[in-house]
Structure formats: structure tokens, C-alpha cells
Design a protein around this motif. Structure first.
Motif, mmCIF file in Angstrom:
data_model
loop_
_atom_site.group_PDB
_atom_site.id
_atom_site.type_symbol
_atom_site.label_atom_id
_atom_site.label_comp_id
_atom_site.label_asym_id
_atom_site.label_seq_id
_atom_site.Cartn_x
_atom_site.Cartn_y
_atom_site.Cartn_z
ATOM 1 N N THR A 1 0.841 -1.193 0.000
ATOM 2 C CA THR A 1 0.000 0.000 0.000
ATOM 3 C C THR A 1 0.881 1.250 0.000
ATOM 4 N N ALA A 2 0.339 2.325 -0.546
ATOM 5 C CA ALA A 2 1.091 3.570 -0.661
ATOM 6 C C ALA A 2 0.145 4.756 -0.631
ATOM 7 N N THR A 3 0.633 5.871 -0.110
ATOM 8 C CA THR A 3 -0.168 7.093 -0.166
ATOM 9 C C THR A 3 -0.100 7.698 -1.566
ATOM 10 N N ASP A 4 0.985 7.452 -2.294
ATOM 11 C CA ASP A 4 1.152 7.930 -3.665
ATOM 12 C C ASP A 4 1.541 6.728 -4.519
ATOM 13 N N LYS B 1 7.219 -3.883 -13.558
ATOM 14 C CA LYS B 1 6.342 -3.219 -14.524
ATOM 15 C C LYS B 1 4.938 -3.216 -13.932
ATOM 16 N N THR B 2 4.256 -2.071 -14.012
ATOM 17 C CA THR B 2 2.907 -1.982 -13.446
ATOM 18 C C THR B 2 1.920 -1.516 -14.501
ATOM 19 N N GLU B 3 0.673 -1.932 -14.302
ATOM 20 C CA GLU B 3 -0.420 -1.445 -15.142
ATOM 21 C C GLU B 3 -1.662 -1.305 -14.282
ATOM 22 N N SER B 4 -2.511 -0.368 -14.633
ATOM 23 C CA SER B 4 -3.731 -0.105 -13.867
ATOM 24 C C SER B 4 -4.683 -1.288 -13.943
ATOM 25 N N SER B 5 -5.318 -1.572 -12.822
ATOM 26 C CA SER B 5 -6.338 -2.615 -12.776
ATOM 27 C C SER B 5 -7.627 -2.097 -13.399
ATOM 28 N N PRO B 6 -8.330 -2.941 -14.160
ATOM 29 C CA PRO B 6 -9.617 -2.511 -14.695
ATOM 30 C C PRO B 6 -10.737 -2.575 -13.654
ATOM 31 N N PHE B 7 -10.437 -3.094 -12.459
ATOM 32 C CA PHE B 7 -11.474 -3.319 -11.450
ATOM 33 C C PHE B 7 -11.459 -2.330 -10.289
ATOM 34 N N VAL B 8 -10.276 -1.764 -9.970
ATOM 35 C CA VAL B 8 -10.156 -0.912 -8.787
ATOM 36 C C VAL B 8 -9.316 0.318 -9.139
ATOM 37 N N ASP B 9 -9.787 1.511 -8.750
ATOM 38 C CA ASP B 9 -9.011 2.737 -8.945
ATOM 39 C C ASP B 9 -7.785 2.713 -8.036
ATOM 40 N N GLU B 10 -6.718 3.334 -8.467
ATOM 41 C CA GLU B 10 -5.466 3.425 -7.710
ATOM 42 C C GLU B 10 -4.966 2.050 -7.270
ATOM 43 N N TYR B 11 -5.066 1.077 -8.170
ATOM 44 C CA TYR B 11 -4.576 -0.278 -7.929
ATOM 45 C C TYR B 11 -3.753 -0.665 -9.145
ATOM 46 N N LEU B 12 -2.446 -0.800 -8.947
ATOM 47 C CA LEU B 12 -1.534 -1.108 -10.041
ATOM 48 C C LEU B 12 -1.062 -2.547 -9.917
ATOM 49 N N VAL B 13 -1.368 -3.360 -10.901
ATOM 50 C CA VAL B 13 -0.921 -4.745 -10.921
ATOM 51 C C VAL B 13 0.555 -4.731 -11.301
ATOM 52 N N ALA B 14 1.382 -5.406 -10.514
ATOM 53 C CA ALA B 14 2.831 -5.376 -10.713
ATOM 54 C C ALA B 14 3.347 -6.733 -11.186
ATOM 55 N N ARG C 1 -3.282 3.393 -0.080
ATOM 56 C CA ARG C 1 -3.393 3.106 1.344
ATOM 57 C C ARG C 1 -4.780 3.470 1.880
ATOM 58 N N ALA C 2 -5.545 4.237 1.121
ATOM 59 C CA ALA C 2 -6.907 4.578 1.535
ATOM 60 C C ALA C 2 -7.787 3.328 1.611
ATOM 61 N N TYR C 3 -7.447 2.279 0.835
ATOM 62 C CA TYR C 3 -8.233 1.043 0.853
ATOM 63 C C TYR C 3 -7.917 0.190 2.076
ATOM 64 N N GLN C 4 -6.643 0.060 2.401
ATOM 65 C CA GLN C 4 -6.196 -0.715 3.555
ATOM 66 C C GLN C 4 -4.960 -0.028 4.106
ATOM 67 N N GLU C 5 -4.855 0.117 5.413
ATOM 68 C CA GLU C 5 -3.731 0.829 6.011
ATOM 69 C C GLU C 5 -2.492 -0.030 6.212
ATOM 70 N N GLY D 1 -14.547 -7.634 5.661
ATOM 71 C CA GLY D 1 -15.144 -7.137 4.422
ATOM 72 C C GLY D 1 -16.040 -8.171 3.784
ATOM 73 N N GLU D 2 -16.558 -7.811 2.650
ATOM 74 C CA GLU D 2 -17.472 -8.671 1.910
ATOM 75 C C GLU D 2 -16.714 -9.499 0.883
ATOM 76 N N VAL D 3 -17.177 -10.715 0.650
ATOM 77 C CA VAL D 3 -16.626 -11.544 -0.422
ATOM 78 C C VAL D 3 -17.004 -10.887 -1.749
ATOM 79 N N GLN D 4 -16.018 -10.748 -2.627
ATOM 80 C CA GLN D 4 -16.244 -10.150 -3.938
ATOM 81 C C GLN D 4 -15.794 -11.120 -5.021
ATOM 82 N N GLU D 5 -16.406 -11.010 -6.187
ATOM 83 C CA GLU D 5 -16.049 -11.818 -7.352
ATOM 84 C C GLU D 5 -15.205 -10.964 -8.286
ATOM 85 N N ILE D 6 -14.020 -11.466 -8.646
ATOM 86 C CA ILE D 6 -13.192 -10.792 -9.645
ATOM 87 C C ILE D 6 -13.214 -11.670 -10.894
#
Length: 115
Positions: free
Chosen positions: A10-13, A28-41, A56-60, A88-93
Motif C-alpha cells: 500500500t502507498a499514499t502515492d 512493470k505496473t499497469e492499472s487494474s480494470p477493477f479498482v481505482d489506484e490499484y496497479l498490478v505489478a 493506502r486509503a483502501y487498507q492501512e 469485508g465482503e466476499v467479492q467476485e473478480i
């Protein structure tokens, strides 16, 4: 059951963190199509696991390990019986399966992915 398959940092930036890991380790990172500010590495070839950098706003918690489980519902029961809790709630990806965070009795957050 319970093998580590993924790690979230997690990161503040997230952009600054992604730039650091790219420069220092060649990630190498790319943006996730499912979550904002989530970079798949993608962390490199060979043995090991890939991960993600998320806001870090999602989890501290600074680092979150993800475990693959065979039966998510049975594992959630086992977590509760062992003194942990569901966070949290179970989610389907799509294409990945069902996911959820849990906490161990010490409060450490762990992600679970299963069917």
C-alpha cells in the motif's frame, strides 16, 4: 491449501511507489480494470509471485499477503473457528475467483482467493 500467491503493497502515492519499484527492481505496473489506484505489478520472470501497489486509503496495513484456498466458504469458517475474523465482503473478480480479506487474532490482514 493456503499458499501465498500475491502480495499487495500500500502507498499514499501509488505512482511514486510504482516509479520506485520500477527503478529499483525493474517491476512493470499497469492499472487494474477493477479498482481505482490499484496497479498490478509484474515482478519478473522465474520463480516467485507478482503483486500490486494500491492506495493506502483502501487498507492501512503496509503489506498484505494473499493466499490461494480450495474452498473459500470452508476457509472462512476455519478462520472464525481459529479466532480470526472476516474483514469485508466476499467479492467476485472476473477470471480470478472470489476474494475477501480476513484478520488473524493479532489483527494482521490477509487476503484469500478461492472458489
Amino acid at each position: 491449501m493456503g499458499r501465498i500467491i500475491h502480495v499487495e503493497l500500500t502507498a499514499t502515492d501509488t505512482a511514486r511507489a510504482a516509479a520506485f519499484y520500477a527503478e529499483a527492481f525493474g517491476w512493470k505496473t499497469e492499472s487494474s480494470p477493477f479498482v481505482d489506484e490499484y496497479l498490478v505489478a509484474t515482478t519478473g520472470a522465474g520463480e516467485g509471485i507478482d503483486g500490486a501497489i494500491m492506495a493506502r486509503a483502501y487498507q492501512e496495513q503496509a503489506t498484505i499477503a494473499w493466499l490461494q484456498v480450495d474452498d473459500l466458504d470452508a476457509t472462512l469458517t476455519a478462520v472464525r473457528e481459529a479466532g480470526g475474523s472476516v474483514a469485508g465482503e466476499v467479492q467476485e473478480i472476473p477470471g480470478q475467483g472470489r476474494v475477501v480479506y480476513v484478520r488473524d487474532p493479532e489483527g494482521t490482514l490477509v487476503g484469500l482467493r478461492g472458489q
